[in-house]
Design an enzyme around this catalytic site. Sequence first.
Site, PDB file in Angstrom:
ATOM      1  CE  LYS A 100      -4.329  -1.578   2.131  1.00 29.46           C
ATOM      2  NZ  LYS A 100      -4.100  -3.036   2.145  1.00 29.46           N
TER       3      LYS A 100
ATOM      4  CD  GLU B  79     -11.005  -2.178  -3.127  1.00 30.76           C
ATOM      5  OE1 GLU B  79     -10.965  -1.698  -1.985  1.00 30.76           O
ATOM      6  OE2 GLU B  79     -11.258  -3.378  -3.355  1.00 30.76           O
TER       7      GLU B  79
ATOM      8  NE  ARG C  45      -7.425 -10.163  -4.091  1.00 32.86           N
ATOM      9  CZ  ARG C  45      -8.588  -9.646  -3.722  1.00 32.86           C
ATOM     10  NH1 ARG C  45      -9.657  -9.794  -4.502  1.00 32.86           N
ATOM     11  NH2 ARG C  45      -8.709  -8.968  -2.595  1.00 32.86           N
TER      12      ARG C  45
ATOM     13  CE  LYS D 217      -6.937   2.258   4.881  1.00 31.31           C
ATOM     14  NZ  LYS D 217      -7.231   2.691   3.493  1.00 31.31           N
TER      15      LYS D 217
ATOM     16  N   GLY E 255      -8.829  -6.906   3.149  1.00 32.72           N
ATOM     17  CA  GLY E 255      -9.918  -7.625   3.797  1.00 32.72           C
ATOM     18  C   GLY E 255     -10.160  -7.222   5.236  1.00 32.72           C
ATOM     19  N   GLY E 256      -9.656  -6.047   5.642  1.00 33.98           N
ATOM     20  CA  GLY E 256      -9.909  -5.582   7.005  1.00 33.98           C
ATOM     21  C   GLY E 256      -8.903  -6.076   8.025  1.00 33.98           C
TER      22      GLY E 256
ATOM     23  CG  HIS F 187     -12.399  -2.095   8.228  1.00 33.90           C
ATOM     24  ND1 HIS F 187     -12.791  -0.796   7.997  1.00 33.90           N
ATOM     25  CD2 HIS F 187     -11.930  -2.130   9.502  1.00 33.90           C
ATOM     26  CE1 HIS F 187     -12.558  -0.080   9.081  1.00 33.90           C
ATOM     27  NE2 HIS F 187     -12.033  -0.865  10.005  1.00 33.90           N
TER      28      HIS F 187
ATOM     29  CG  HIS G 287     -15.122   0.575  -0.578  1.00 37.84           C
ATOM     30  ND1 HIS G 287     -14.210   0.152   0.361  1.00 37.84           N
ATOM     31  CD2 HIS G 287     -14.686   0.086  -1.758  1.00 37.84           C
ATOM     32  CE1 HIS G 287     -13.274  -0.565  -0.238  1.00 37.84           C
ATOM     33  NE2 HIS G 287     -13.549  -0.620  -1.519  1.00 37.84           N
TER      34      HIS G 287
END
Length: 664
Positions: free
Chosen positions: A118, A277, A294, A160, A166-167, A237, A210
């Site tokens: 990220k 996203e 993916r 994060k 996936g949270g 999340h 989102h």
Amino acid sequence: MRRIETLLIANRGEIALRVMRTARAMGIRTVAVYSDADAHTPHVRFADVALHIGPAPASESYLNADAILTAARLANVDAIHPGYGFLSENADFAQAVEQEGIVFVGPTPAAITAMGDKARAKRIMIEAGVPCVPGYEGKDQNDARFLATAADIGFPVMVKASAGGGGRGMRLVEREQALVEALQLARSEALSAFGSDHLILEKAVIAPRHVEFQVFADEQGNTIHLGERDCSVQRRHQKVLEESPCPVMSPALRQSMGAAAVAAAKAVGYRGAGTVEFLLDADSNFYFLEMNTRLQVEHPVTELVTGLDLVELQIRVARGEPLGLEQDEVVIAGHAIEARLYAEDPAEGFRPATGPVLFYEAPEGEGVRCDDGIASGGEITPFYDAMVAKIMAWGASREDALHKLAYALRETTLFGVKSNQAFLAAAVDQPAFREGRATTAFVSEAFGQHGFSDTDATPEDEAAAAVLLLRERRDAAHRASLGVPGELLDWSSSPPRPSTAVFGERVVQVSPTGSDTYTVVCGDDKTQVVVRSIKHQTAKLTVDGRPVEYVWLVCASREIYLRRGAMTFHLQDSTAQLSADVQAAGGGHVIANMHGVLIELFVAAGDRVSAGDKLAVLEAMKMQHQLHAQVDGTVSQVAVAAGEQLASGDLILIIEEDADAGSE
């Protein structure tokens, strides 16, 4: 062009099945891999060839790249499709696949590396001119650096995992005093889930939407987007409901966000299917969140509105073929919504659930699609993600799609393991969702501080259950009898003797009073039940003059599952009592509240604790769950050690409660 005649799917469950169906339709031979826990699952039975790759834990099977590559060599495959999760965004795995001379159905290792971190991805996006949320994504991981950045950009902030999704490894922090602990928890969870404890920090955009864009690129340099998906409805999340198009999307905003998504993909020389996203605020400002390199879980809603098969496009691009599709040829028709069916208990904070799949039946109907990976007789284990199926509906309008999805949720049956089915039906029916106003704050706003609780069985449901239990026992006895005419069932030459069922503290008595007619008495309440028809697992009854339809299943003659609409009830014909020793223990017995691994233990025998103190951390379904003391006292016994695998209900420790507790 590269040849793909045999394809190995390095995944499990519904996504493995979904990829296999398209591959089979393209004339491609399919190879499944499976762990000990998945030996008898649908994806194994569906494949042309199935190869065992290791024990149940994902780290020893689906995350074991060497085992998967060994299977690929044994099956002489041409290509590997990674699905999502597991190794799908692992650049080293993609590189190893290509070094074997096998086609990787996905992006290049370089693109995975660039977008998988990220921090690095955000730096690339800033250079590419893609709008990003203010924050910190540097190499200095000292707590002091994060504290300084948070003070600079202002609270609330979001911590994060740099390598995550996936949270997991994610924490919302609303005040400075909570940041250090959030960093520690996020690092621990990120290291366990992704093998890296590197974190980033961002300004929290409160209650945004989102919104993500599906992008596709071929090796000839063509990059397009296939429209957007709104994935705002989430818990912890993790996405719950997804739809396309976004309810508030305008042509101008779609053009701007789509252009940014395409720019993001081009910035890393992307190939294949990917998702960019964004967070979208109330003023139509949008910010890059991350890129998933993916296929996404929610890709079917894009398929439903575009008419494209994204897996087929993936395979064609992997062969080296051009997309054969220009941006202006992408047409979004109608509306599609997806609901994720999870094995979890919404009433317990959406705690993951495990257990047998006693009976499962997917919904059918016009415009309804269900991608699943479970079957009756199977089991939900603690080793993998809790999602078991995706229930989808397409309609000419959003209202039409909503009606069809609500119908599909009422027609889905899952007995044996708890699920979020009733929660999904309630969420779809909430005004904020029906009207297209849902943001990432939807679940907390719609269901309040205490969350969602399943509706209890009504007295009428209990009456129906008692009658169906009686019928099951009666019919079983009739099948075992010799030559008893069917017309004598429920007949008696003397006043009928009632059959008794005990549901909790309620004693229910059933008496036959005519042909397929029964009187049910519970205390002062009297209910009349008429059996109109029983066919397979469906019972059509009339209860006090009102027609009701149930899907039902009796287990061991004393246990019954009922589904009425989207609500499932599990009733046992006995009075559930805690054993005397557990009753005496009160809140001093700390037990595992789910199957999982005890990864940390913070107390030892002899330690003093107070109510609310953190005792242990249990990891289950890739999430970490803290266990806290419920009483003041002294730890008298520790029954397990960190690192042990626990079953739900296993004793962890005992706290001897202070003698004067509650005496004031």
